[in-house]
Write an enzyme that holds these catalytic residues in place. Structure first.
Site, short mmCIF file in Angstrom:
data_model
loop_
_atom_site.label_atom_id
_atom_site.label_comp_id
_atom_site.label_asym_id
_atom_site.label_seq_id
_atom_site.Cartn_x
_atom_site.Cartn_y
_atom_site.Cartn_z
N HIS A 284 -13.46 11.62 -17.27
CA HIS A 284 -12.49 12.70 -17.02
C HIS A 284 -12.42 13.71 -18.18
CE1 HIS A 284 -9.93 10.55 -13.69
NE2 HIS A 284 -11.21 10.22 -13.64
N HIS B 3 -17.62 4.83 -6.53
CA HIS B 3 -17.19 5.98 -5.71
C HIS B 3 -18.08 7.19 -5.98
CE1 HIS B 3 -14.99 7.81 -9.18
NE2 HIS B 3 -14.61 6.58 -9.45
N GLU C 1 -15.34 -0.65 -10.53
CA GLU C 1 -15.43 0.05 -11.81
C GLU C 1 -14.52 -0.57 -12.86
OE1 GLU C 1 -13.45 3.99 -12.14
OE2 GLU C 1 -13.14 3.76 -9.99
N GLU D 41 -11.94 8.24 -4.24
CA GLU D 41 -11.23 7.34 -5.16
C GLU D 41 -10.38 8.13 -6.15
OE1 GLU D 41 -10.32 5.04 -8.74
OE2 GLU D 41 -11.57 6.85 -8.61
N GLU D 42 -10.89 9.27 -6.59
CA GLU D 42 -10.20 10.04 -7.62
C GLU D 42 -8.90 10.67 -7.14
OE1 GLU D 42 -10.81 9.79 -10.56
OE2 GLU D 42 -12.93 9.58 -11.00
N ASP E 33 -18.05 7.92 -14.76
CA ASP E 33 -17.03 7.61 -13.74
C ASP E 33 -17.39 8.26 -12.41
OD1 ASP E 33 -14.70 6.89 -12.47
OD2 ASP E 33 -13.40 8.23 -13.59
N ASP F 226 -17.12 10.46 -5.48
CA ASP F 226 -16.42 11.68 -5.89
C ASP F 226 -16.17 11.70 -7.39
OD1 ASP F 226 -14.65 9.47 -5.36
OD2 ASP F 226 -12.94 10.82 -5.54
#
Length: 399
Positions: free
Chosen positions: A371, A82, A177, A149-150, A115, A84
């Site tokens: 994150h 992804h 992922e 996705e997030e 990520d 984002d």
């Protein structure tokens, strides 16, 4: 970007492209994906690969880069990541979060370094090396870059898998992922939890803070939280024994709302909880448990659901030819541990369409910083991951 054969030059190209991608600030909220689309269009042109941009919604592009196989009628391989990334608190970073700076230890600092912008570039750089080596692949490989996705993927992968453009990809197997490992082992995720996020409203008797009334909102909050935290303690104990987040129900209190003044008992408190449930837990049973706790807490307690996902199908590994090829390839590089993904990824939307998916990250032997502040990935770990994908793609595309 230039096509060259020197391994040193290839490594430099890969790192440079990784840094360029990381410097595109696709951070929530209100993302403009145009920079990513342009970057990937240039990338595909440099590699002489087909590229398509699918817009199920005008501002939510899905980019697909394709390496045609020798037998394009065979079901294809999809490599997903992804575009984002989650927000940052710049004050807590020692490096600018979108500068992609490399420190003296070779660590690349940027939001998305783990990520999952690393995966997108590792896929493409593995393909670059396959092209340069004139590798013959029977199956077509599609590399997808999806939005949002997030924040649940509802306007990204969820819509994309229902589109005619996705059907035309003829996907027979996918990689999405995973999670890095701090050791020299690899995690492989063939299932994932389903997420329920909800607010529990606890109304009650309001009044002056100097009196003691029955049926107050605080009493109800206390009862509900006690139940959830008893479950949380059991989950923590199990995690400490088995070190597997995918096997436990995770419970976290994320918000508390209510109150107007420090000497007034309010008419309502609201607590918000984030729960992630393993696929072996029946969703009706889970809902029944939550409902029962709220009923026991007192009069008029009710639940407001923000996210209420269903159980996602598990990717079966028995007699799975792609898994056998994957396992044979990775087996010599480190121990494989098959687990349930502790979070929610776009893989669930693929599995819901009957497509077998493995969640995987080749970036082992690295701290997990997704994150987190100062998210980073080491250059050597990143480059080793390209070689890992090079081997995996040859094996799976020639099944």
């Amino acid at each position: 970007m230039a096509n060259v054969t020197s391994s040193v030059d290839l490594d430099a190209i890969a790192v440079e492209n990784f840094q360029k991608y990381l410097r595109i600030p696709t951070v929530h909220p209100n993302i403009n994906y145009d920079g990513c689309v342009q970057f990937l269009e240039d990338y595909a042109k440099n590699l002489n690969l087909e590229l398509s941009v699918i817009r199920c919604l005008p501002d939510k592009p899905v980019v697909v880069i394709t390496l045609l196989g020798a037998n394009p009628h065979l079901p294809s391989i999809l490599l997903n990541s992804h575009m984002d990334v989650v927000p940052v608190d710049e004050e807590n970073w020692t490096h600018a979060p979108f500068a992609a700076e490399i420190d003296e230890d070779g660590n690349i600092f940027a939001r998305g370094a783990q990520d999952t912008k690393c995966l997108g570039i590792q896929y493409l750089e593995a393909i670059r090396r396959l092209i340069l080596d004139d590798a013959v692949l029977n199956r077509t490989i599609h590399v997808s870059f999806v939005p949002d996705e997030e924040i649940g993927g509802k306007e990204g992968m969820k819509l994309f898998v229902l589109s005619p453009e996705f059907k035309n990809l003829n996907v027979g197997f996918a990689l999405d992922e995973g999670a890095p490992s701090t050791k020299e082992e690899f995690f492989v995720f063939n299932s994932e939890k389903y997420g329920w996020k909800f607010a529990i409203h606890c109304p009650g008797t309001p009044g002056h803070g100097c009196f003691m009334f029955d049926n107050t909102p605080g009493e109800k909050v206390r009862y509900v939280l006690n139940k959830f935290y008893e479950l949380r303690e059991k989950s923590m104990a199990r995690f400490k024994e088995f070190s597997d987040y995918g096997d436990i129900i995770t419970v976290n209190l994320t918000m508390m709302q209510g109150g107007v003044q420090n000497n007034i008992i309010p008419s309502e408190f609201v607590i918000v909880l984030d729960t992630r449930i393993p696929p072996m837990v029946d969703e009706q049973e889970w809902e029944g448990t939550i409902t029962k706790w709220c009923q026991e807490a007192g009069e008029d307690v009710w639940i407001e659901y923000y996210l209420k996902e269903s159980v996602t199908p598990i990717t079966k590994l028995d007699s799975n030819i792609f898994w056998e090829a994957f396992k044979k390839t990775i087996g010599g590089k480190g121990e494989l541990k098959v687990q349930t993904m502790p979070g929610c990824t776009d893989a669930r939307y693929l599995r819901q369409q009957g497509i077998p998916v493995l969640g995987f990250s080749p970036n082992n032997g690295t701290p997990i910083r997704a994150h987190a502040d100062d998210e980073f990935l080491n250059v050597q770990v990143f480059l080793k991951g390209i070689v890992t994908y090079y081997d995996i793609l040859q094996a799976m595309a020639n099944v």
